[in-house]
Design a protein around this motif. Structure first.
Motif, PDB file in Angstrom:
ATOM      1  N   VAL A  94       0.818  -1.221   0.000  1.00 54.67           N
ATOM      2  CA  VAL A  94       0.000   0.000   0.000  1.00 54.67           C
ATOM      3  C   VAL A  94       0.847   1.266   0.000  1.00 54.67           C
ATOM      4  CG1 VAL A  94      -1.941  -1.128   1.123  1.00 54.67           C
ATOM      5  CG2 VAL A  94      -0.198  -0.021   2.534  1.00 54.67           C
ATOM      6  N   LEU A  95       2.156   1.105  -0.046  1.00 52.73           N
ATOM      7  CA  LEU A  95       3.002   2.300  -0.101  1.00 52.73           C
ATOM      8  C   LEU A  95       2.961   2.911  -1.497  1.00 52.73           C
ATOM      9  CD1 LEU A  95       6.227   1.160   1.810  1.00 52.73           C
ATOM     10  CD2 LEU A  95       4.111   2.124   2.719  1.00 52.73           C
ATOM     11  N   ASP A  96       3.342   4.165  -1.592  1.00 50.34           N
ATOM     12  CA  ASP A  96       3.478   4.748  -2.918  1.00 50.34           C
ATOM     13  C   ASP A  96       4.832   4.345  -3.492  1.00 50.34           C
ATOM     14  OD1 ASP A  96       5.474   7.169  -2.612  1.00 50.34           O
ATOM     15  OD2 ASP A  96       4.144   7.199  -0.872  1.00 50.34           O
ATOM     16  N   ALA A  97       4.980   4.525  -4.800  1.00 55.66           N
ATOM     17  CA  ALA A  97       6.173   4.014  -5.478  1.00 55.66           C
ATOM     18  C   ALA A  97       7.452   4.646  -4.954  1.00 55.66           C
ATOM     19  CB  ALA A  97       6.044   4.255  -6.986  1.00 55.66           C
ATOM     20  N   ALA A  98       7.397   5.934  -4.644  1.00 54.61           N
ATOM     21  CA  ALA A  98       8.607   6.610  -4.162  1.00 54.61           C
ATOM     22  C   ALA A  98       9.052   6.026  -2.820  1.00 54.61           C
ATOM     23  CB  ALA A  98       8.341   8.104  -4.031  1.00 54.61           C
ATOM     24  N   ALA A  99       8.094   5.778  -1.950  1.00 57.95           N
ATOM     25  CA  ALA A  99       8.437   5.224  -0.638  1.00 57.95           C
ATOM     26  C   ALA A  99       8.976   3.810  -0.771  1.00 57.95           C
ATOM     27  CB  ALA A  99       7.203   5.250   0.263  1.00 57.95           C
ATOM     28  N   ALA A 100       8.341   3.023  -1.626  1.00 61.97           N
ATOM     29  CA  ALA A 100       8.804   1.645  -1.815  1.00 61.97           C
ATOM     30  C   ALA A 100      10.187   1.624  -2.454  1.00 61.97           C
ATOM     31  CB  ALA A 100       7.804   0.875  -2.673  1.00 61.97           C
ATOM     32  N   ALA A 101      10.424   2.519  -3.418  1.00 60.56           N
ATOM     33  CA  ALA A 101      11.737   2.588  -4.060  1.00 60.56           C
ATOM     34  C   ALA A 101      12.812   2.980  -3.056  1.00 60.56           C
ATOM     35  CB  ALA A 101      11.699   3.572  -5.219  1.00 60.56           C
ATOM     36  N   GLN A 102      12.442   3.869  -2.154  1.00 58.81           N
ATOM     37  CA  GLN A 102      13.415   4.298  -1.149  1.00 58.81           C
ATOM     38  C   GLN A 102      13.811   3.138  -0.242  1.00 58.81           C
ATOM     39  OE1 GLN A 102      14.999   7.266  -1.054  1.00 58.81           O
ATOM     40  NE2 GLN A 102      16.265   6.189   0.456  1.00 58.81           N
ATOM     41  N   ILE A 103      12.859   2.291   0.074  1.00 62.35           N
ATOM     42  CA  ILE A 103      13.190   1.100   0.878  1.00 62.35           C
ATOM     43  C   ILE A 103      14.177   0.229   0.118  1.00 62.35           C
ATOM     44  CG2 ILE A 103      12.273  -1.061   1.798  1.00 62.35           C
ATOM     45  CD1 ILE A 103       9.747   0.450   2.591  1.00 62.35           C
ATOM     46  N   VAL A 104      13.908   0.022  -1.158  1.00 60.27           N
ATOM     47  CA  VAL A 104      14.819  -0.817  -1.954  1.00 60.27           C
ATOM     48  C   VAL A 104      16.221  -0.221  -1.949  1.00 60.27           C
ATOM     49  CG1 VAL A 104      15.305  -1.748  -4.239  1.00 60.27           C
ATOM     50  CG2 VAL A 104      12.943  -1.675  -3.396  1.00 60.27           C
ATOM     51  N   LEU A 105      16.302   1.070  -2.125  1.00 58.01           N
ATOM     52  CA  LEU A 105      17.611   1.725  -2.170  1.00 58.01           C
ATOM     53  C   LEU A 105      18.361   1.582  -0.848  1.00 58.01           C
ATOM     54  CD1 LEU A 105      16.667   4.956  -4.148  1.00 58.01           C
ATOM     55  CD2 LEU A 105      18.256   3.169  -4.901  1.00 58.01           C
ATOM     56  N   GLY A 117      -6.702   1.819  18.978  1.00 57.52           N
ATOM     57  CA  GLY A 117      -6.943   2.526  17.727  1.00 57.52           C
ATOM     58  C   GLY A 117      -7.960   1.795  16.876  1.00 57.52           C
ATOM     59  N   GLU A 118      -8.085   2.280  15.648  1.00 57.47           N
ATOM     60  CA  GLU A 118      -9.089   1.738  14.734  1.00 57.47           C
ATOM     61  C   GLU A 118      -8.433   0.808  13.713  1.00 57.47           C
ATOM     62  OE1 GLU A 118     -11.281   4.722  12.616  1.00 57.47           O
ATOM     63  OE2 GLU A 118     -12.081   3.270  11.173  1.00 57.47           O
ATOM     64  N   ILE A 119      -9.082  -0.306  13.459  1.00 53.71           N
ATOM     65  CA  ILE A 119      -8.634  -1.206  12.393  1.00 53.71           C
ATOM     66  C   ILE A 119      -9.048  -0.583  11.059  1.00 53.71           C
ATOM     67  CG2 ILE A 119      -8.858  -3.500  11.379  1.00 53.71           C
ATOM     68  CD1 ILE A 119      -7.390  -3.534  14.038  1.00 53.71           C
ATOM     69  N   ILE A 120      -8.049  -0.224  10.269  1.00 48.60           N
ATOM     70  CA  ILE A 120      -8.347   0.526   9.030  1.00 48.60           C
ATOM     71  C   ILE A 120      -7.974  -0.278   7.784  1.00 48.60           C
ATOM     72  CG2 ILE A 120      -8.071   2.785  10.115  1.00 48.60           C
ATOM     73  CD1 ILE A 120      -5.283   2.920   8.677  1.00 48.60           C
ATOM     74  N   ASP A 121      -8.550   0.180   6.703  1.00 49.69           N
ATOM     75  CA  ASP A 121      -8.251  -0.308   5.355  1.00 49.69           C
ATOM     76  C   ASP A 121      -7.047   0.511   4.872  1.00 49.69           C
ATOM     77  OD1 ASP A 121      -8.156  -0.426   2.577  1.00 49.69           O
ATOM     78  OD2 ASP A 121     -10.273   0.050   2.291  1.00 49.69           O
ATOM     79  N   THR A 122      -5.869  -0.099   4.856  1.00 47.67           N
ATOM     80  CA  THR A 122      -4.661   0.687   4.591  1.00 47.67           C
ATOM     81  C   THR A 122      -4.608   1.235   3.164  1.00 47.67           C
ATOM     82  OG1 THR A 122      -3.409  -1.321   4.039  1.00 47.67           O
ATOM     83  CG2 THR A 122      -3.284  -0.518   6.321  1.00 47.67           C
ATOM     84  N   TRP A 123      -5.213   0.502   2.245  1.00 43.31           N
ATOM     85  CA  TRP A 123      -5.185   0.985   0.852  1.00 43.31           C
ATOM     86  C   TRP A 123      -5.914   2.319   0.733  1.00 43.31           C
ATOM     87  CZ3 TRP A 123      -3.160   0.823  -3.820  1.00 43.31           C
ATOM     88  CH2 TRP A 123      -3.864   1.428  -4.847  1.00 43.31           C
ATOM     89  N   CYS A 124      -7.144   2.348   1.174  1.00 45.29           N
ATOM     90  CA  CYS A 124      -7.932   3.569   1.011  1.00 45.29           C
ATOM     91  C   CYS A 124      -7.401   4.688   1.906  1.00 45.29           C
ATOM     92  CB  CYS A 124      -9.409   3.289   1.299  1.00 45.29           C
ATOM     93  SG  CYS A 124     -10.185   2.287   0.005  1.00 45.29           S
ATOM     94  N   TYR A 125      -6.848   4.323   3.038  1.00 42.58           N
ATOM     95  CA  TYR A 125      -6.321   5.334   3.953  1.00 42.58           C
ATOM     96  C   TYR A 125      -5.107   6.025   3.340  1.00 42.58           C
ATOM     97  CZ  TYR A 125      -4.810   7.607   8.243  1.00 42.58           C
ATOM     98  OH  TYR A 125      -4.431   8.537   9.176  1.00 42.58           O
ATOM     99  N   TYR A 126      -4.189   5.247   2.786  1.00 36.76           N
ATOM    100  CA  TYR A 126      -2.968   5.839   2.243  1.00 36.76           C
ATOM    101  C   TYR A 126      -3.169   6.439   0.849  1.00 36.76           C
ATOM    102  CZ  TYR A 126       0.096   4.175   5.953  1.00 36.76           C
ATOM    103  OH  TYR A 126       0.708   3.980   7.141  1.00 36.76           O
ATOM    104  N   SER A 127      -3.983   5.795   0.036  1.00 33.36           N
ATOM    105  CA  SER A 127      -4.076   6.241  -1.356  1.00 33.36           C
ATOM    106  C   SER A 127      -4.834   7.549  -1.497  1.00 33.36           C
ATOM    107  CB  SER A 127      -4.756   5.173  -2.211  1.00 33.36           C
ATOM    108  OG  SER A 127      -6.131   5.086  -1.901  1.00 33.36           O
ATOM    109  N   GLY A 128      -5.833   7.756  -0.671  1.00 34.55           N
ATOM    110  CA  GLY A 128      -6.624   8.966  -0.780  1.00 34.55           C
ATOM    111  C   GLY A 128      -7.601   8.970  -1.932  1.00 34.55           C
ATOM    112  N   VAL A 129      -7.653   7.866  -2.676  1.00 35.35           N
ATOM    113  CA  VAL A 129      -8.484   7.882  -3.877  1.00 35.35           C
ATOM    114  C   VAL A 129      -9.980   7.794  -3.569  1.00 35.35           C
ATOM    115  CG1 VAL A 129      -6.693   6.962  -5.387  1.00 35.35           C
ATOM    116  CG2 VAL A 129      -8.206   5.394  -4.171  1.00 35.35           C
TER     117      VAL A 129
END
Lengths: 190, 148
Positions: free
Chosen positions: A172-183, B28-40
């Motif tokens: 669920v990370l964004d690509a930049a964050a995941a790439a940084q982990i790889v680096l 805390g709250e058990i969350i859906d990490t995809w929707c939480y992080y993506s913001g979409v």
């Protein structure tokens, strides 16, 4: 609700990354040997033939669930790292060999990234890989459009060129964050 | 994941390991990490609680790992809850979606992420955040038309 939003992965909010030296080894055993067949019919083990680092995921090429987020992420990370002159190979090991065969995997994987490697095999060979990474999968539901949808382990594993697990990456990370982990694991002084 | 998590539980006690965990208790709250992080699907506040419950179930069933959003805003990526061997889609994860819980477990900090293996859900306060009153169902299509 992944299907409508997979394309939005790059829009992910950033996740704070530690600016720290290369972490210690994982606190648990993970990974191991496997012997499978790629989408071109060639044999492939856990080692990358070109000794590139690898992003490994267990899923299936036409998955409408987590794979539709994780595998595009892997493709984006591959591109992000290539822009920094670092080659990584995105690899998917199928958890649905009935759907993912040598004949069927190539097209959907090529759509994701030309470097994507899809691996399948007979039951025994796949079970060895699943066991090595303790990946289980279960039928979640049957989608009228996509057919069986499986719930399965969804972490992305960073492997070195020899196939040794370096760390795990949440899908669920964004690509930049995941790439940084790889680096962190691959930079000369990282 | 069952074997991995059994292995994890087994290995956590090994003192020689460099990356030792820390036992914590966090609410805390058990969350859906995809929707939480993506913001979409909307801002973070809209993809929590009652309004996002149905979508959280879909995401978990589809393989999205659940997280535990602590009261201080820290997100813990859940590797396991109790005896449920999966980080997503398991019965426990589905039961606890959007619930506010107090969890006791082992924390592993790695690569800037907080990973938690929850040994025990000490308290389950059910869904406490009534976001549907402000946002309705998020996203609306999480509930099929014929079921609304």
């Amino acid at each position: 609700m992944l299907r409508p939003i997979a394309a939005g992965l790059l829009a992910c909010a950033s996740v704070a990354q530690a600016d720290s030296p290369r972490p210690a080894t994982l606190p648990f055993a993970l990974g191991g040997a496997y012997s499978l067949t790629d989408q071109h019919g060639a044999h492939r083990s856990q080692a990358d033939p070109q000794n590139h680092a690898q992003l490994l995921f267990f899923g299936y090429a036409n998955c409408p669930g987590i794979c539709s987020a994780a595998m595009p992420l892997m493709a984006d990370v591959t591109d992000a790292l290539a822009a920094r002159d670092m080659a990584v190979t995105p690899v998917m090991i199928t958890i649905d060999p009935a759907r993912d065969t040598v004949d069927t995997m190539a097209a959907p994987l090529a759509d994701l990234h030309p470097a994507f490697v899809g691996l399948t095999g007979d039951t025994a060979a796949l079970q060895a890989a699943w066991r090595a990474f303790s990946v289980e999968h279960n039928l979640a539901y049957v989608d009228p459009e996509h057919g069986p949808v499986y719930s399965h382990g969804s972490l992305i594993y960073l492997l070195d060129g020899a196939g040794v697990v370096q760390t795990i990456i949440p899908p669920v990370l964004d690509a930049a964050a995941a790439a940084q982990i790889v680096l962190t694991y691959t930079a000369p002084n990282g | 994941m069952r074997q991995l998590l059994s292995l994890l539980s087994c290995c956590l006690a090994l003192p020689a390991l460099a990356s030792e965990g820390t036992r914590i208790q966090v609410t805390g709250e058990i969350i859906d990490t995809w929707c939480y992080y993506s913001g979409v699907m909307g801002p973070p506040d809209a993809v929590r609680g009652s309004g996002h419950h149905t979508c959280a179930l879909w995401c978990s069933a589809g393989g999205i790992p659940v997280g535990l959003l602590a009261e201080d805003g820290t997100v813990y990526m859940v590797l396991k809850i109790g005896q449920d061997a999966q980080s997503a889609g398991g019965d426990t994860q589905l039961t606890l979606a959007a619930h506010t819980v107090t969890a006791d477990g082992m924390l592993y900090e790695r690569d800037g992420q907080n990973y938690i293996i929850v040994n025990d859900v000490v308290e389950d306060a059910d869904i406490t955040l009534r976001t549907h009153e402000d946002y309705g169902v998020v996203p609306p299509f999480a509930v099929p038309e014929d079921a609304r």
